[in-house]
Design an enzyme around this catalytic site. Structure first.
Site, PDB file in Angstrom:
ATOM      1  N   SER A   1       0.871  -1.160   0.000  1.00  0.00           N
ATOM      2  CA  SER A   1       0.000   0.000   0.000  1.00  0.00           C
ATOM      3  C   SER A   1       0.910   1.212   0.000  1.00  0.00           C
ATOM      4  O   SER A   1       1.775   1.329   0.863  1.00  0.00           O
ATOM      5  CB  SER A   1      -0.876  -0.016   1.255  1.00  0.00           C
TER       6      SER A   1
ATOM      7  N   ARG B   1     -34.608 -29.681 -25.902  1.00  0.00           N
ATOM      8  CA  ARG B   1     -33.720 -28.537 -25.663  1.00  0.00           C
ATOM      9  C   ARG B   1     -34.514 -27.569 -24.803  1.00  0.00           C
ATOM     10  O   ARG B   1     -35.619 -27.181 -25.178  1.00  0.00           O
ATOM     11  CB  ARG B   1     -33.254 -27.859 -26.948  1.00  0.00           C
TER      12      ARG B   1
END
Lengths: 445, 445, 445, 445
Positions: free
Chosen positions: A304, A344
């Site tokens: 950081s 399907r």
């Protein structure tokens, strides 16, 4: 930046960004083309399409990927516009054989399995890196006695090596599950019967018979037009299916799996299991990286700039973010499987694609980060020793209970809590944590 | 009704009610006791506990299940109060060996696996019923040509037999996955090192050596007190673990899996896959049972007293309700696995138990209903023929496209839509749906 | 223990055991009866049923709950057998009005909402306890400066008070969401049209008109048999629906919600949000309870008899186990809502009940444990100070970066890491963590 | 195609492709920049940064999006490299004020809320289209009597208008929930205390005081360096937070929500609820579009080139695929909320971003498709009448039961099943379905 289509370059997907090319849209597009290549090549291989053509030519057709994405909406999948583009770009002799006897689902399912196979290979390779690195790490730290923790509390001693061996076992098991996967090609035609292909082969066989018949002087022409669907036809159709699986490099299943979706859920489950195993490791590393614990550190912390003392366990964080997301994606695949209605389904099939892709993406990212993590994982032995001592020796209280009896042990604990020195209350031979690690050494290969 | 504890007799769980005794609290309580029996018997088997005692006596101890449930809250699990009740109820010579060297997690994980093994056996048995029934059903209906449907629309012909064969394949695959499961005993001690057991065995071995030594006239007493942890000790501890797995009838894993939870997720995934397969069947049966379709009917419909014309597909409904719930329970198991922190996690472990149990419960219910459904499934062949004809012959339009070319086929479709009779427009030989079912017969064993 | 029905007394549900009577089967059974009471009373209130009867009598009918659970399977819900039992047990004048004009879904949905309302009230009460306790706790610890942690690393200072205020804000928001809930009665009849009730009211109105007509000497008898469905009829049906909601103490919606399930998902979301808020608190408490941190402790730790030094954060563990499970249950409710097909769905409705109940159960348990936790939460200020100092003063490095510039700050951090004393390198005025807590005080009411 | 970063143009996301620019990476990048613009502008507005600069200039800085994605990995988020790129591209006077007092999370959370606000606006607009279209559709079809279906079976009559009104109510409620959302800016600094900003404002105030002081002839210079953090400072920091929310066009919350994530879960829940409502509509339209039912048709069906008779309900399919995926994404947000540990969590925060984005994407796609669907939905009244008659008049059997008594009704049903004509058995006045639709008309505005 483009605005005519969805667009995602991974800006908010750091867990996967840059590690997921195997499942990016260009990889999928290549796989879709490969699936179409396979159709042509299978027909050629079985003598249905002329020997002079080759599906390979489809790889060179220039495609407009953005147009495909756009046009995928109307029909609900990208195969319809893809076939159109391929036909436009193909030579005249190749053109009629493109997509012949196939349906969109054949191509899409096969393409997703091609992509999955590649992705699984990469995930597996990174898991092997994890496995090897953890094995070495565990061996190095086999005798580093550390606090074992249950429900956040120091419980009894363990070793850094045993803990890492646990992670390694998780990775090993995940590899075994990936290796057991069967990733099949899909070829069933419009409703999983191969009826169109039977028709094509029937015509092809009849033509050949008619040619043979002509040579033999028989009047076979008329019969040839609608010959019976006999064993020769059926076996050739089966052979084409096998040749197709071979051409695309996938497993061959005896029957289509268009609405029996276990290949998808088994894949999803195995991939999720891999992420779980890495998530467990990342969770432990993140905990051990806590400022107050500091036993472990990632190879290079996510620094950081404003708070230079921080060494964020960035890889663990990203792996954990993947582990928190993967199970729900796997659940979506199971739901889609259970709801794979008719020949399907009306939504369940379409729900699978992005969920499966994201799951693979997460596994690719997690495995890659985990491999880097495992290969560079560092131990701070001083910190390990310091935390081990945090309970002023009481980490062996279970042994004290066993040796001294519960009542006396509780008394001792109370005295220590009140400030007494444990070593003056109990035979010091009982207090050495390194003498109370059970089978830790035996389980750290 | 009792109000001192949670209480659930399945009033709002019709999908599982009456079919889930295998995972009910009394089954779990019996399994918890069996796990404690196994500890004693393993110690006896390896000569650590005296040969005169037997864990079997624990089965006769009277237990207060409600008190266990109540007291489970404080410590977070029911094993602590269970051990206390068992100790109170056991004979003096048995008492000290109860739970010896074990931790709560050993007992609970093992008990859940005992219960799971029984449940999986029942689920498997019902899946076998489904498999056999569907095989017979498919054979009977192998030539019943029916409309194949994709995205809700009639696409091309298929057969009732092929559709049922698809369901059967799903069941067969689910059985294979259940059969591949490894359901292991858990025995790791407080933090997965078996340290307490090493200590116990060390003392036992030293006593024996001392006795032997005494016979040999050596001064072994002092050394016996703290002898080294040598191979003899370690191997005996390993042997105890194996004897334990044997005693409880579960698989033996080389190392504890207290925070490597793949046995749980693999179990959850296989069970979910079974439910998926049944969900697909139930979804298709529910659709085929629609008033407008009526091709299939459940053995005895769930009647409605107020609407006597209704024949609700009640089993399909219940199976589907299970299939909609199971995947999310499976996801919880994966999350818990990924978050299995430390040597025992702070919440993830506890999240597994009710999720796993409910998943097993759903599978037990779904499989039982599915077996009844499959064994009594009825076909209305008239309805099948009627729906097949619903598109006035256009169910073979794919073949028309292939044979006549797309343009002519589209023309024909338009003419039919405008009222023309298809049979006058096209060679009738092309129109027979039963001649356009591809490999349906070949794939219906 | 019973073996004729599912049976669950919470043995493996310590997160909820003993705290979930509000949703136990006997509570649901009472609510089902209340829903039937409401039907009768609404009919009486609107003058359709005779004034002499009262639904209250149904509360005294002896019911066989196990038989209900068993018989719920065939029809897919417990209302059908319940109505049969109620009819058997009711007086002759009451009997014909039982369940009149209603459908099973009306009763079950209403009963679940009755149960939910009670459960939400209890959850809310416990959340209020949490809120108040945290407010007091935050006030007491407003000036206890502590390490703020991001990504597991010490970042900048915060206060114990501010952290607790964050939890409190979560609880406050969750309460607001619960308060905003609309928990409606369900009354729609067989398919959400109230057609049966219209018929009943039509007959009732015609009878009354006929009586009035007779008094007025008109020949109304024939017309009375099939009078038109006019405003009088429709308004009375609407009034009955409102009277029903009133009778059962639930909100009145203008139209049935039999397949518009937002009341269920909004309930599920609000309850999950409450669990989230408690999960965040539990997660922080579990972390702060870690042996190495020790800043916080639960009121009375879950002790371990074998390891007396342990103070397990047992409540946090149980709350966290609930928080890991709840979101997936909420997801099931959303799925069921989206799949609420037709006028009553073929599985989605049935999937809701156990999921909703388990979600309420988790919230009841989590809120109860959280209230106990919050009311007895203890701070170890020495531990807080010790961990705050763990980075040798660098907890204020962000300020150093800002004041000294990044380069100089990084230099200082490196020097401290190498052993230098921070206080000699930097103006000590910059180093006081209590002077770098920003708005912490302002945000801790 | 690019291979240096993830890449997704929606090839396998037809449910959302082309409709999700609002959440595409370029939109997120713009929002990230806007969040940084807001920081500068808030500082200027409150007189902390010089009046001469403006955040607007940041919009013109050229950014390398692919580099951002790549570099986001190391630190775990894209803000760190973004700030670096902005600083390089900004003028010297602007540079020091960029990202001043903010942390990465402030920017990312705010950017996601900016994007969410835009997305929610679009979703809402499409939901309004749905609402209006359904209102008109319902009005047109208020008197079209149709079969009401429960558990797949014809139950009692309803109307097409009432069914559509149900969908409309779902949309209306979803809009209300979206409108109730509070989408807040995030501004808390490194750990949610605003400590850095307090420092910045303290310095700024002291400088101003010092200047004023100088004017007043006081020796304020030294005191100015470290003046007390008084009300003036604290109020200005609060004012900056409010100005920031104003600048980015988001709601202002009294305190940061960095680890109290209800703004995220409430957003996710509302968006999921919207998808649920559309999923219900799509499910019903898909069913009604079945070849055997044919009551409804999408505006233009998704055609099939090979099977020209098909009219796939393509929009419904895509909406349903979204509805099957959304709930699990919402669950991930709740999990992340419950696990939002410390002052920034080690994975849970990172898990939110892609899950939230995908959820918004699904809602954008589903709402857009649903609007098109609703606006063009077509009824085939002949088909409605035909299916209504499918039970040979028995659709009113509930009424027959009520009027004739259950026994006689069952007798009648049996006779009809055996071939009798219902109209000869029962008063024909009882048989008109249009006379048995209850409040359908009243509930169809």
């Amino acid at each position: 930046m483009p605005t005519d289509a969805s667009f995602d370059l991974g800006l908010i997907s750091p867990a996967t960004a840059g590690r997921d090319q195997a499942v990016a849209d260009d990889a999928i597009l290549r796989a879709l083309v490969e699936a179409e290549v396979g159709i042509v090549d299978a027909l050629v291989a079985e003598g249905v399409a002329p020997a002079g053509i080759s599906g390979a030519a489809l790889r060179d057709v220039a495609l407009d990927a953005r147009a495909l994405a756009r046009e995928a909406v109307a029909g609900g999948n990208p195969v319809i516009p893809l076939v159109a583009q391929l036909r436009v770009g193909a030579s005249d002799d190749l053109m009629p054989w493109i997509h012949r006897g196939a349906t969109s689902q054949d191509i899409l399912d096969t393409a997703l399995m091609i992509v999955a196979k590649d992705a699984v290979g990469r995930i597996r390779a990174d898991l092997s890196r994890v496995e090897r690195a953890l094995e070495a790490f565990a061996a190095e730290n086999a005798d580093v006695v550390a606090a074992g923790r249950t429900l956040t509390q120091h419980a009894v001693p363990t070793t850094i090596g045993l803990r890492a061996s646990g992670w390694r076992r998780g990775a090993t098991r995940a590899i075994a599950q990936l290796d057991a996967l069967e990733l099949p090609a899909q070829f069933g035609g419009a409703a999983g019967t191969m009826a169109a292909m039977v028709e094509i082969v029937r015509a092809s066989v009849s033509t050949q018979r008619s040619q043979n018949g002509a040579a033999e002087g028989r009047h076979a022409a008329q019969a040839a037009e609608r010959p019976p669907i006999d064993c020769v036809v059926l076996e050739k159709v089966q052979a084409i299916r096998a040749a197709y699986a071979d051409a695309v490099g996938l497993a061959h299943l005896d029957a289509p799996w268009h609405t029996q979706r276990f290949p998808v859920t088994e894949l999803g489950d195995a991939v999720t299991q891999a992420i779980d195993a890495l998530g467990k490791m990342a969770t432990d590393v993140a905990t051990a990286s806590r400022t107050e614990i500091g036993e472990l550190a990632e190879p290079t912390g996510g620094g950081s700039s404003a708070m230079p003392q921080k060494q964020n366990p960035a890889r663990s964080v990203l792996i954990r973010s993947a582990a928190l997301r993967a199970p729900q994606l796997g659940a979506t695949l199971h739901l889609a499987s259970a709801l794979a209605a008719d020949e399907r389904p009306d939504g369940a099939w379409h729900a699978e694609w992005p969920a499966l892709r994201e799951l693979l993406r997460l596994a690719l990212g997690a495995a890659s980060h985990a491999a880097d993590l495992a290969e560079g994982l560092r131990v701070d032995r001083d910190a390990v020793a310091r935390t081990l001592a945090a309970t002023d020796g009481l980490i062996v209280s279970e042994r004290l209970s066993a040796v001294l009896g519960k009542d006396r042990a509780a008394e001792v604990v109370a005295q220590v809590a009140a400030g007494a020195d444990l070593a003056t209350l109990v035979d010091p031979a009982l207090l050495d944590p390194s003498d109370y690690t059970g089978l830790a050494r035996a389980w750290t290969p």
